[in-house]
Scaffold this motif. Structure first.
Motif, short mmCIF file in Angstrom:
data_model
loop_
_atom_site.label_atom_id
_atom_site.label_comp_id
_atom_site.label_asym_id
_atom_site.label_seq_id
_atom_site.Cartn_x
_atom_site.Cartn_y
_atom_site.Cartn_z
N SER A 89 -36.02 47.49 -30.37
CA SER A 89 -37.55 47.39 -29.72
C SER A 89 -37.97 48.61 -29.13
CB SER A 89 -37.51 46.37 -28.74
OG SER A 89 -35.88 46.71 -28.49
N SER A 90 -36.61 49.41 -28.90
CA SER A 90 -36.86 51.01 -28.14
C SER A 90 -38.23 51.10 -29.17
CB SER A 90 -36.38 51.11 -27.68
OG SER A 90 -34.55 51.69 -28.89
N GLY A 91 -38.86 52.57 -28.43
CA GLY A 91 -40.09 53.43 -28.56
C GLY A 91 -38.95 54.41 -29.41
N GLY A 92 -39.37 54.49 -30.29
CA GLY A 92 -38.75 56.16 -31.15
C GLY A 92 -37.95 55.32 -31.84
N ASN A 93 -37.39 54.69 -31.94
CA ASN A 93 -36.41 54.32 -32.96
C ASN A 93 -36.45 53.09 -34.08
OD1 ASN A 93 -34.49 55.31 -31.08
ND2 ASN A 93 -34.35 53.50 -29.57
N TYR A 94 -36.49 53.84 -35.08
CA TYR A 94 -36.46 52.85 -36.23
C TYR A 94 -36.06 52.49 -36.93
CZ TYR A 94 -41.27 54.98 -34.25
OH TYR A 94 -42.41 54.94 -33.50
N ILE A 95 -35.38 51.37 -37.81
CA ILE A 95 -35.23 51.18 -39.37
C ILE A 95 -36.30 50.57 -40.45
CG2 ILE A 95 -33.44 50.11 -37.80
CD1 ILE A 95 -34.18 47.20 -38.45
N SER A 96 -34.98 51.20 -41.65
CA SER A 96 -36.02 50.48 -42.86
C SER A 96 -33.99 49.94 -44.05
CB SER A 96 -36.31 51.90 -43.97
OG SER A 96 -37.75 51.95 -43.03
N VAL A 97 -34.34 48.59 -44.40
CA VAL A 97 -33.65 48.42 -45.21
C VAL A 97 -34.04 49.25 -46.83
CG1 VAL A 97 -32.12 46.24 -46.15
CG2 VAL A 97 -33.09 46.88 -43.55
N PHE A 98 -33.46 48.77 -47.60
CA PHE A 98 -34.04 49.12 -48.80
C PHE A 98 -32.62 48.47 -49.83
CE2 PHE A 98 -35.61 53.08 -46.78
CZ PHE A 98 -36.22 52.93 -47.25
N GLY A 99 -33.52 47.77 -50.40
CA GLY A 99 -32.59 46.70 -52.08
C GLY A 99 -31.97 48.18 -52.89
#
Length: 477
Positions: A89-99
């Motif tokens: 939720s905090s700005g500038g922090n991101y995630i991605s999930v790959f199979g």
């Protein structure tokens, strides 16, 4: 290259290198610390999300078709996102999930980035890198998660563009500080160089003046540091040079005086020698007269031989301790009269000798030189009559030489014993005088514990008196 330029260039090079190195280290370390903090934060975020994801996947393993990974993973992340967890939720922090097929199945990036995890070594447990994605810079942490037979790749990213921007701002600010500091440094180094090289330039100028003969040149000492000590040493050196030059000049002058005095003293004895030799050669003399003439020639020759050494001691070495012998005054004055005989005959001068028997203590060669000088001056004064007297007065034996020559002006009597001083310069040059006779006579008188006393009336003549200590008198009187 001058010392000022060397000091200036060396100081500026050192200052520039020091500022550049310190700025580089400061900015680099600050940037590294900021990146390390962001990396650690990203690692913590990765571990936290990985833990939540594994726990949720474990709870769903019996509720979802194992052949369809999208639904449980999407559901898990939807659930996690709805919980407002840190990192999602905090700005500038991101995630991605790959199979397992390395295709993105979930992402919180604001737009789908052009990102391919195939470019990474997925055999590593965790991959940690800094990447430029679009126009932003991120710290990326990528890891493989296997849970309940399901494999996914979790990517967490933290936007560190602010750190990059801060670094660039620091570089710009430090550049401003660098050039301002260099500017002030130039001014300060120039002042310092001028303060340091100024005394050296003054010393160089003073040394040049000393080299051109100004041996009295001295430096002012303003400090007690090395430059002050160097200035004092320079002044000591200049004083030593001045003293040595004075000694050399004095030695040269003494040698010149000796040569001039000796040449001067040769004239009267040589006149006597030539006169007696001519007398022997021109006139038929009795054996006794011939022996007397030869004796005078020999006496003057021996006296000149001894006189040369004594004049050297007196004039060059300034010796005063000559050995004085007791001699009969009347015989000494008679000997002088005999020596003067050829000179006086040649000049048609009447000579009168009046003496009283007594003993006086003198150096024969020097004392005879003294009296011959006084008589020679009387001859040069244009005298027609000269008298040499010796009389006892109180406890002294007074020798006097009187003439009826030109006399000496009253205002010049005090200066006639100065070296090279001549009353009538034009007449002295015609008679080959150098003004040395009375100066030498005065020195000889001092050696004998006496002094010359002058009485003169211009146009009527001069009387010179010389009082000597009496050793014995009235003998045979």
């Amino acid at each position: 290259m001058k010392l000022f330029a060397k000091i200036f260039l060396c100081a500026m090079i050192v200052l520039s290198i020091a500022l550049s190195l310190s700025g580089y280290l400061l900015i680099t370390l600050s940037y590294k610390n900021a990146v390390d903090q962001e990396t650690q934060r990203t690692m913590d975020q990765y571990q936290y999300i990985k833990f939540l994801l594994q726990a949720d996947l474990l709870n769903r393993r019996d509720q979802t078709d194992k052949n369809n990974l999208s639904d449980p993973i999407s559901a898990s992340f939807s659930k996690l996102a709805g919980q407002n967890l840190p990192g999602l939720s905090s700005g500038g922090n991101y995630i991605s999930v790959f199979g397992e097929d390395k295709m993105s199945i979930y992402s919180t990036f604001p737009s789908n980035p052009d990102f391919n995890i195939s470019d990474y070594d997925l055999n590593q447990k965790i991959v940690n890198k800094i990447e430029q994605i679009g126009d932003r810079t991120y710290v990326l942490v990528l890891g493989k998660i296997t849970q309940s037979g399901q494999t996914v790749y979790l990517l967490t990213a933290t936007d560190i563009q602010a750190v990059i921007d801060q670094k660039e701002e620091m570089v710009r600010n430090y550049g401003t500080i660098y050039f301002v500091t260099i500017g002030f440094g130039i001014i300060l180094v120039m002042i310092f160089s001028a303060l340091l090289t100024g005394p050296i330039q003054k010393m160089s100028a003073a040394a040049a003046r000393v080299a051109h003969g100004n041996y009295s040149e001295r430096l002012k000492v303003f400090s007690n540091d090395e430059m002050g000590e160097l200035s004092r040493r320079f002044n000591t050196m200049a004083e030593t040079i001045e003293d040595r030059i004075a000694e050399l000049s004095n030695a040269a002058k003494q040698k010149e005086d000796f040569v001039s005095n000796f040449a001067h003293e040769l004239k009267t004895p040589l006149t006597s020698v030539i006169g007696y030799a001519d007398m022997i050669y021109q006139n038929p003399l009795s054996r006794e007269d011939t022996r007397k003439a030869a004796a005078h020639i020999m006496d003057e020759g021996l006296r000149l031989e001894a006189l040369s050494l004594k004049l050297m001691d007196l004039i060059v070495l300034n010796r005063q301790d000559f050995i004085l012998e007791e001699l009969p005054a009347d015989e000494l004055l008679q000997n002088i009269a005999d020596t003067l005989r050829p000179l006086l005959l040649n000049e048609n001068i009447k000579f009168k000798l009046e003496t009283v028997k007594a003993y006086i203590r003198v150096d024969y060669d020097l004392f005879k030189t003294l009296l011959l000088n006084l008589v020679d001056n009387a001859v040069k004064a244009g005298s027609a009559e000269i008298s040499l007297t010796g009389e006892i007065t109180a406890n002294s034996y007074r020798i006097g030489i009187s003439d009826n020559g030109r006399g000496i002006p009253a205002d010049e009597l005090d200066r006639i014993t100065e070296a090279f001083y001549m009353v009538d310069k034009s007449r002295s040059r015609k008679q080959h005088g150098a003004g040395l006779g009375l100066s030498l006579a005065s020195k000889i008188a001092q050696i004998h514990g006496s002094r010359l006393e002058f009485e003169s009336v211009q146009g009527k003549g001069t009387t010179v008196s010389l009082p000597l200590p009496l050793e014995g008198g009235g003998l045979g009187a």
